[in-house]
Design an enzyme around this catalytic site. Structure first.
Site, PDB file in Angstrom:
ATOM      1  N   HIS A  20       0.767  -1.252  -0.042  1.00 35.23           N
ATOM      2  CA  HIS A  20      -0.148  -0.023  -0.011  1.00 35.23           C
ATOM      3  C   HIS A  20       0.968   1.185   0.054  1.00 35.23           C
ATOM      4  CE1 HIS A  20      -2.557  -3.366   1.825  1.00 35.23           C
ATOM      5  NE2 HIS A  20      -3.491  -2.715   1.262  1.00 35.23           N
ATOM      6  N   HIS A 251      -4.002   3.649  -3.390  1.00 29.95           N
ATOM      7  CA  HIS A 251      -4.194   2.859  -2.105  1.00 29.95           C
ATOM      8  C   HIS A 251      -3.408   1.726  -1.913  1.00 29.95           C
ATOM      9  CE1 HIS A 251      -6.167   1.349   1.681  1.00 29.95           C
ATOM     10  NE2 HIS A 251      -6.191   0.329   0.985  1.00 29.95           N
ATOM     11  N   GLU A 400     -17.861  -3.226  24.989  1.00 28.39           N
ATOM     12  CA  GLU A 400     -17.120  -4.378  25.130  1.00 28.39           C
ATOM     13  C   GLU A 400     -15.897  -4.395  23.967  1.00 28.39           C
ATOM     14  OE1 GLU A 400     -20.462  -4.336  24.313  1.00 28.39           O
ATOM     15  OE2 GLU A 400     -21.391  -5.307  26.104  1.00 28.39           O
ATOM     16  N   HIS A 462     -29.153 -14.111  25.529  1.00 31.53           N
ATOM     17  CA  HIS A 462     -27.924 -14.113  26.653  1.00 31.53           C
ATOM     18  C   HIS A 462     -27.696 -15.441  26.865  1.00 31.53           C
ATOM     19  CE1 HIS A 462     -29.611 -10.321  26.913  1.00 31.53           C
ATOM     20  NE2 HIS A 462     -28.971  -9.823  28.288  1.00 31.53           N
TER      21      HIS A 462
HETATM   22  C1  LIG Z   1     -11.643  -4.211   9.805  1.00 29.40           C
HETATM   23  C2  LIG Z   1     -11.247  -3.935   8.457  1.00 29.40           C
HETATM   24  N1  LIG Z   1     -12.170  -3.997   7.539  1.00 29.40           N
HETATM   25  C3  LIG Z   1     -11.572  -4.015   6.128  1.00 29.40           C
HETATM   26  C4  LIG Z   1     -10.190  -3.770   6.000  1.00 29.40           C
HETATM   27  C5  LIG Z   1      -9.996  -3.539   4.557  1.00 29.40           C
HETATM   28  N2  LIG Z   1      -9.028  -2.350   4.263  1.00 29.40           N
HETATM   29  C6  LIG Z   1      -7.916  -2.156   4.513  1.00 29.40           C
HETATM   30  S1  LIG Z   1      -7.538  -0.363   4.011  1.00 29.40           S
HETATM   31  C7  LIG Z   1      -9.294  -0.149   3.810  1.00 29.40           C
HETATM   32  C8  LIG Z   1      -9.739   1.424   3.341  1.00 29.40           C
HETATM   33  C9  LIG Z   1      -9.207   2.063   4.252  1.00 29.40           C
HETATM   34  O1  LIG Z   1      -9.288   3.458   4.007  1.00 29.40           O
HETATM   35  P1  LIG Z   1      -8.269   4.613   4.768  1.00 29.40           P
HETATM   36  O2  LIG Z   1      -8.219   4.383   5.972  1.00 29.40           O
HETATM   37  O3  LIG Z   1      -8.867   6.110   4.302  1.00 29.40           O
HETATM   38  O4  LIG Z   1      -6.941   4.362   4.081  1.00 29.40           O
HETATM   39  P2  LIG Z   1      -6.366   5.110   3.032  1.00 29.40           P
HETATM   40  O5  LIG Z   1      -6.918   4.646   1.548  1.00 29.40           O
HETATM   41  O6  LIG Z   1      -6.544   6.637   3.090  1.00 29.40           O
HETATM   42  O7  LIG Z   1      -4.827   4.564   2.902  1.00 29.40           O
HETATM   43  C10 LIG Z   1     -10.016  -1.325   3.964  1.00 29.40           C
HETATM   44  C11 LIG Z   1     -11.545  -1.269   3.734  1.00 29.40           C
HETATM   45  C12 LIG Z   1      -9.442  -3.889   6.958  1.00 29.40           C
HETATM   46  N3  LIG Z   1      -8.119  -3.795   6.787  1.00 29.40           N
HETATM   47  N4  LIG Z   1     -10.149  -3.948   8.154  1.00 29.40           N
END
Ligand SMILES: Cc1ncc(C[n+]2csc(CCOP(=O)(O)OP(=O)(O)O)c2C)c(N)n1
Length: 656
Positions: A20, A251, A400, A462
């Site tokens: 990334h 990204h 939680e 529960h």
């Molecule tokens: C809980 C979770 N859901 C989905 C993902 C997959 N995922 C990784 S980065 C991303 C997008 C994140 O966007 P942002 O935080 O704005 O990062 P940027 O594109 O700016 O680097 C997703 C959906 C993940 N890593 N964790």
């Protein structure tokens, strides 16, 4: 310096052919200002207890962190490590993994988790400081996060808790680039992040995330704040990549050779991949040494502390238990054995935490608004409030997931052994943090009461069914289910004496004491043990928790029919699996085995060998008195013994 960091990240992703680049390019200016001017750290001593903590919550930008650790001179991150990014077995893994490199404070990747973990770190700093003074404990927690982290629900729990506790040394630096994987954030959110944080009591400031002077001012502002601070830093994802910056295309995949060459031109960087010109490399290494004088002064202050107090501090940081802990637990066990008492297992657990708290100032408890139900708080554990961080029981509120992640942060920070409780059925709400604790191998204890259909009238919402099986499926997690107060003491001791995470599962309802004899070893620490049995063994009943008493009663009924059943209590599968084979074989025996557990039978086949030898619960439960629900599912001594006799009739008749 920021440009060097950018190219290190972009070239490493390019070389790996995966990764990334967008986030490291976008946050390089912020990271450079933080590491070169504000973060208190000494690259030559990554575990210095009074260092600032840096958490990269948007873990997909891992190359930013590896680049920073390399450039600032962490010994375990030579250039070769960066070049190995994402290769099999490389410490510089796809996402930052705790334990891989000394500068990785926590594992991140599941978005939002880092933000919530950091709240625990900031809280631990306040607690340890309240106990040992600012001379020894006075550091900050800095978090990088993106839109994704702030969209995740857990971030709301974390932000709300941090605002309530006024964790003023916590700063969140938000990569406000309005971009996620699906494109512009506008496709899915319209939140006003600053107002959201302000509503939870945070200070906020917006800044141009590519203007070093403005960033510097914002970081200075955060350091002076009397509240946790959000820095909303306006950035461009993939900053510098001419055709991809500002777009989600930057990204999550390598930029491509042509794009990187164009970026070299647009940023005026003429150096080959992984080549850092000397003056810039020097400036970065100087940044890595910036904290060494402060560390030196800290070491002097530590040396001047009165020896007993210094030893206490050092023991706490090391995570070792005091020698007084084991005898205290043994005494308490002897007391229970001498005075057998029927009680809810949750109460036995409360006795155990009380005993531990009396000899473990590092034990910190809490609950998600279920203190009096889970019995998470022993009498000797004062409440923590935002005005008194000397308290040892944290009111996490009905949060939680945030609670579980904060516990991880407290454990990672060091100086404490944290636990906190809720109902077992709501472990689902905490599961992502439980999984990360297991992945990291840290000593976090998740206390889960109301552990079966025995909950009764509250009904199927529960009454946990699949939870035990699904928690047991998490690698590296010890799931304890003690049968009585004696086992609770043994299991709790095993949990605090170990170095991995545990779930302590305890019944709400009253159960008889099953351990009536003194024993040299703490039997639960072997995971399973023979609780009752004679020389003849026609069959073996395996049970855990509240069903151990049921197994003992079943044994009596079977005995009346001439069948000799041994009873094996199995408080922890994971611990049992680690025992040597001879022990395991002797406990399990050669006779037919039957398992009794008021939960999904999933998984018990490994011990019984047959699915019809498991007495469990295959559907959701229902609302009604606990004993009635148990009877409906055939979990009574009469029903179990009858079925066993039916199933094994031929073989047993032969034996009799
Ligand atoms: C809980 C979770 N859901 C989905 C993902 C997959 N995922 C990784 S980065 C991303 C997008 C994140 O966007 P942002 O935080 O704005 O990062 P940027 O594109 O700016 O680097 C997703 C959906 C993940 N890593 N964790």
């Amino acid at each position: 310096m920021a440009t060097a960091l950018r190219f290190l990240a972009a070239d490493a992703v390019e070389r790996a052919g995966t990764g990334h680049p967008g986030m490291p390019l976008g946050m390089a200016d912020l990271a450079t200002s933080l590491f070169a001017r504000h973060l208190k750290f000494d690259a030559s001593a990554p575990k210095w207890p009074d260092r600032d903590r840096f958490v990269l919550s948007n873990g997909h930008g891992s190359m930013l962190l590896y680049g920073l650790l390399h450039l600032t001179g962490y010994a375990d991150v030579p250039l070769e490590e960066v070049r190995n990014f994402r290769k099999a077995g490389a410490a510089a893994a796809g996402h930052p993994e705790y334990g891989h490199l000394a500068g990785i404070e926590t594992t991140t990747g599941p978005l939002g988790q880092g933000v919530a973990t950091a709240v625990g770190m900031a809280l631990a700093e306040r607690m340890l400081s309240a106990e040992f003074g600012e001379d020894l404990v006075d550091h900050r927690t800095w978090v990088f996060c993106g839109d994704g982290c702030l969209m995740e629900g857990v971030s709301q729990e974390a932000i709300s808790l941090a605002g309530h506790l006024r964790l003023h040394k916590l700063t969140l630096i938000f990569d406000d680039n309005s971009t996620t994987i699906d494109g512009a954030t506008a496709v899915s959110t319209s939140d006003d992040q600053r107002r959201r944080f302000e509503a939870s009591g945070w200070a906020t400031i917006a800044v141009d995330g590519h203007d070093p002077e403005a960033i510097d001012l914002a970081l200075t502002y955060a350091r002076a704040s009397d509240r946790p601070t959000l820095i909303a830093a306006r950035t461009k994802i993939g900053f510098g990549a001419p055709s991809k910056q500002g777009l989600s295309a930057a990204h999550g995949s390598p930029l491509g050779g042509g794009e990187i060459e164009a970026m070299r031109k647009s940023l005026g960087w003429s150096h080959a991949p992984f080549e850092i010109p000397e003056p810039i490399a020097t400036a970065w290494r100087e940044a890595g040494r910036r904290g060494s004088a402060r560390r030196g002064a800290w070491l002097k202050r530590l040396a001047a502390v009165e020896p007993a107090r210094r030893a206490a501090f050092e023991r706490r940081i090391s995570g070792r238990l005091d020698a007084a802990v084991e005898p205290a637990v043994r005494d308490a066990i002897a007391e229970r054995v001498a005075k057998p008492t029927a009680m809810p297992v949750r109460q036995g657990s409360q006795i155990a935490t009380g005993v531990l708290a009396s000899v473990m100032p590092e034990l910190v408890g809490g609950s998600a608004d279920l203190t009096s139900s889970v019995l998470s708080r022993p009498d000797n554990m004062p409440l923590l409030t935002r005005d008194d961080f000397g308290g040892r029981h944290i009111s996490f509120g009905v949060r939680e997931h945030g609670m579980a992640a904060a516990l991880n942060g407290i454990a990672l920070h060091g100086g404490f052994v944290p636990y906190a409780g809720t109902y077992l059925t709501f472990s689902d709400y905490a599961r992502p943090a439980i999984r990360l604790a297991a992945l990291m191998g840290i000593r976090t204890i998740f206390l889960m009461s109301h552990d079966s259909i025995g909950v009764g009238e509250d009904g199927p919402t529960h009454q946990p069914i699949e939870h035990l099986a699904s928690l047991r499926a998490i690698p590296g997690l010890k799931v304890y289910r003690p049968a009585d107060a004696v086992e609770a003491l043994e299991c709790w001791y095993d949990a605090v004496a170990g170095q991995c995470p545990s779930v302590m599962v305890v019944a709400r309802q009253k159960v008889p004491q099953v351990r009536l004899a003194a024993s040299e070893v703490m039997l639960s620490r072997r995971g399973a043990y023979l609780l009752a049995g004679g020389t003849r063994r026609d069959l073996t009943l395996l049970a855990s928790g509240s069903e151990v008493g049921l197994a003992l009663e079943t044994r009596e009924l079977l005995a009346k029919r001439g069948v000799e059943a041994a009873v094996v209590s199995m408080p922890c599968w994971e611990v049992f699996a680690r025992q040597d084979e001879a022990y395991r074989t002797s406990v399990l025996g050669e006779a037919p085995r039957f398992a009794i557990e008021a939960a999904s039978p999933f998984g018990w086949e490994r011990y019984t060998g047959r699915s019809d030898h498991i007495f469990g619960v295959e559907t959701f439960g229902f609302s009604g008195p606990g004993p009635v629900v148990y009877a409906h599912f055939g979990l009574t001594p009469a029903a179990i013994s009858e079925r066993i006799l039916r199933l094994t009739g031929v073989a047993l008749k032969a034996a009799v």
